[in-house]
Write an enzyme that holds these catalytic residues in place. Structure first.
Site, PDB file in Angstrom:
ATOM      1  N   GLU A 103     -24.169  27.532 -66.435  1.00 45.55           N
ATOM      2  CA  GLU A 103     -24.179  26.330 -65.594  1.00 45.55           C
ATOM      3  C   GLU A 103     -25.602  25.949 -65.223  1.00 45.55           C
ATOM      4  O   GLU A 103     -26.380  26.785 -64.773  1.00 45.55           O
ATOM      5  CB  GLU A 103     -23.359  26.548 -64.315  1.00 45.55           C
ATOM      6  CG  GLU A 103     -23.347  25.320 -63.415  1.00 45.55           C
ATOM      7  CD  GLU A 103     -22.361  25.395 -62.266  1.00 45.55           C
ATOM      8  OE1 GLU A 103     -22.338  24.460 -61.447  1.00 45.55           O
ATOM      9  OE2 GLU A 103     -21.612  26.387 -62.184  1.00 45.55           O
ATOM     10  N   LYS A 124     -12.921  35.307 -64.230  1.00 43.67           N
ATOM     11  CA  LYS A 124     -14.336  34.948 -64.312  1.00 43.67           C
ATOM     12  C   LYS A 124     -15.086  35.505 -63.109  1.00 43.67           C
ATOM     13  O   LYS A 124     -14.613  35.389 -61.973  1.00 43.67           O
ATOM     14  CB  LYS A 124     -14.520  33.430 -64.391  1.00 43.67           C
ATOM     15  CG  LYS A 124     -16.000  32.991 -64.456  1.00 43.67           C
ATOM     16  CD  LYS A 124     -16.149  31.552 -64.923  1.00 43.67           C
ATOM     17  CE  LYS A 124     -15.752  30.535 -63.889  1.00 43.67           C
ATOM     18  NZ  LYS A 124     -16.658  30.529 -62.708  1.00 43.67           N
ATOM     19  N   GLU A 165     -19.206  35.858 -61.349  1.00 42.25           N
ATOM     20  CA  GLU A 165     -20.542  35.267 -61.332  1.00 42.25           C
ATOM     21  C   GLU A 165     -21.588  36.354 -61.161  1.00 42.25           C
ATOM     22  O   GLU A 165     -21.478  37.203 -60.259  1.00 42.25           O
ATOM     23  CB  GLU A 165     -20.677  34.269 -60.179  1.00 42.25           C
ATOM     24  CG  GLU A 165     -19.784  33.048 -60.309  1.00 42.25           C
ATOM     25  CD  GLU A 165     -19.999  32.051 -59.184  1.00 42.25           C
ATOM     26  OE1 GLU A 165     -19.206  31.098 -59.101  1.00 42.25           O
ATOM     27  OE2 GLU A 165     -20.951  32.220 -58.378  1.00 42.25           O
ATOM     28  N   ASP A 188     -12.738  28.438 -58.216  1.00 44.07           N
ATOM     29  CA  ASP A 188     -12.915  28.459 -56.762  1.00 44.07           C
ATOM     30  C   ASP A 188     -13.546  27.151 -56.271  1.00 44.07           C
ATOM     31  O   ASP A 188     -13.700  26.939 -55.072  1.00 44.07           O
ATOM     32  CB  ASP A 188     -13.709  29.677 -56.302  1.00 44.07           C
ATOM     33  CG  ASP A 188     -15.077  29.816 -56.945  1.00 44.07           C
ATOM     34  OD1 ASP A 188     -15.476  28.913 -57.711  1.00 44.07           O
ATOM     35  OD2 ASP A 188     -15.752  30.836 -56.685  1.00 44.07           O
ATOM     36  N   SER A 189     -13.846  26.253 -57.214  1.00 41.75           N
ATOM     37  CA  SER A 189     -14.226  24.884 -56.861  1.00 41.75           C
ATOM     38  C   SER A 189     -13.141  24.193 -56.048  1.00 41.75           C
ATOM     39  O   SER A 189     -13.394  23.165 -55.410  1.00 41.75           O
ATOM     40  CB  SER A 189     -14.500  24.071 -58.133  1.00 41.75           C
ATOM     41  OG  SER A 189     -13.435  24.205 -59.061  1.00 41.75           O
ATOM     42  N   ASP A 204     -10.962  32.305 -61.357  1.00 42.92           N
ATOM     43  CA  ASP A 204     -12.146  32.848 -60.688  1.00 42.92           C
ATOM     44  C   ASP A 204     -11.781  33.955 -59.706  1.00 42.92           C
ATOM     45  O   ASP A 204     -10.823  33.815 -58.930  1.00 42.92           O
ATOM     46  CB  ASP A 204     -12.848  31.748 -59.880  1.00 42.92           C
ATOM     47  CG  ASP A 204     -13.784  30.905 -60.718  1.00 42.92           C
ATOM     48  OD1 ASP A 204     -14.247  31.384 -61.766  1.00 42.92           O
ATOM     49  OD2 ASP A 204     -14.064  29.763 -60.310  1.00 42.92           O
TER      50      ASP A 204
END
Length: 264
Positions: free
Chosen positions: A181, A112, A114, A45-46, A84
């Site tokens: 991270e 993925k 978070e 999602d970057s 993501d």
């Protein structure tokens, strides 16, 4: 490169062989990255920041993620594709199942998420339904407003112990990969040693089983201040392919990341 799967990555961990992960968001770069020997492509999602020009990942939607996952899948040549789940797309177990299915249909091999131990039920259910999961710990960009910015996580003893416990609980719930991270080197090393699944680092020192970078960062084309953990692999390379190959090689031989890319 023969097709990479979770068993491949687990064998790498058991054998002490590090592997490389890079983001990609389209067919052309997916083809280049996978042919250069990178084992895992992250459709991150970057993309909200490096492609769309947003100030964070929060505006990224499921529609965006499915579109870019599909594009990457068309160009991929054997890498494992991790995608993501974007902000608020897994607020409930049912929502996570529905949206993970959409990404898997688009061509992802795993998703993925978070967060910490609160995701245990979600991770367990996804795994039961055939969706491999990577859990992202430490600096979680989707929570930037809660964290108060992009800061190193786990420096205090209480936070470090919580992250260790989160990693344990999530692995027990079925997480197939952990991603750390902006985590102090010693904490990342401890989590890696205590985990039976591969641990990927970004700004987490040299002792994790793998490294990941945003493609645009490692090519030196991201505007603004460069994060400490980023190395520009275009410097000294005559081509983009050469830069990607240099990155993958540096990850495998342990020369990247160095102390200058890590947090104590």
């Amino acid at each position: 490169m023969s097709s990479v799967n979770l068993q491949t990555l687990s064998e790498h961990k058991r054998n002490g062989r590090k592997f490389a992960m890079l983001t990609a968001y389209d067919a052309s770069f997916a083809n280049l990255v996978s042919n250069a020997g990178v084992e895992v492509i992250l459709v991150g999602d970057s993309l909200g920041m490096v492609l769309q020009g947003e100030s964070s990942t929060l505006p990224v939607t499921m529609e965006h993620m499915a579109y870019h996952t599909q594009s990457v899948a068309k160009g991929n040549q054997g890498a494992l594709i991790m995608s993501d789940l974007p902000f608020m797309s897994y607020a409930s177990v049912e929502q996570a199942l529905e949206n993970a299915a959409e990404l898997m249909r688009a061509g992802a091999h795993m998703v993925k998420l978070e967060g910490g131990r609160a995701l245990a039920e979600t991770v367990s259910r996804l795994t039961e339904m055939g969706v491999p999961v990577c859990v992202h710990l430490g600096l979680t960009p989707q929570s930037v407003n809660v964290l108060g910015g992009y800061k190193v996580q786990g420096r205090e003893q209480t936070a470090a112990l919580q992250m260790l416990e989160d990693a344990r609980v999530l692995e027990e719930a079925g997480a197939a990969i952990l991603l750390l991270e902006c985590v102090p080197t010693l904490l990342a090393e401890e989590i890696t040693k205590n985990s039976n699944v591969p641990v990927v680092g970004i700004g987490a020192g040299p002792h994790t089983d793998a490294q990941v970078l945003v493609l645009h960062d490692m090519l030196g084309i991201t505007p603004g201040k460069k994060p400490k953990f980023v190395k520009d692999f275009m410097q000294g390379s005559s081509s983009v392919v050469g830069a990607v190959e240099s990155y993958a090689s540096a990850v495998r031989d342990g020369s990247y990341p160095g102390p200058e890319h890590s947090f104590e």
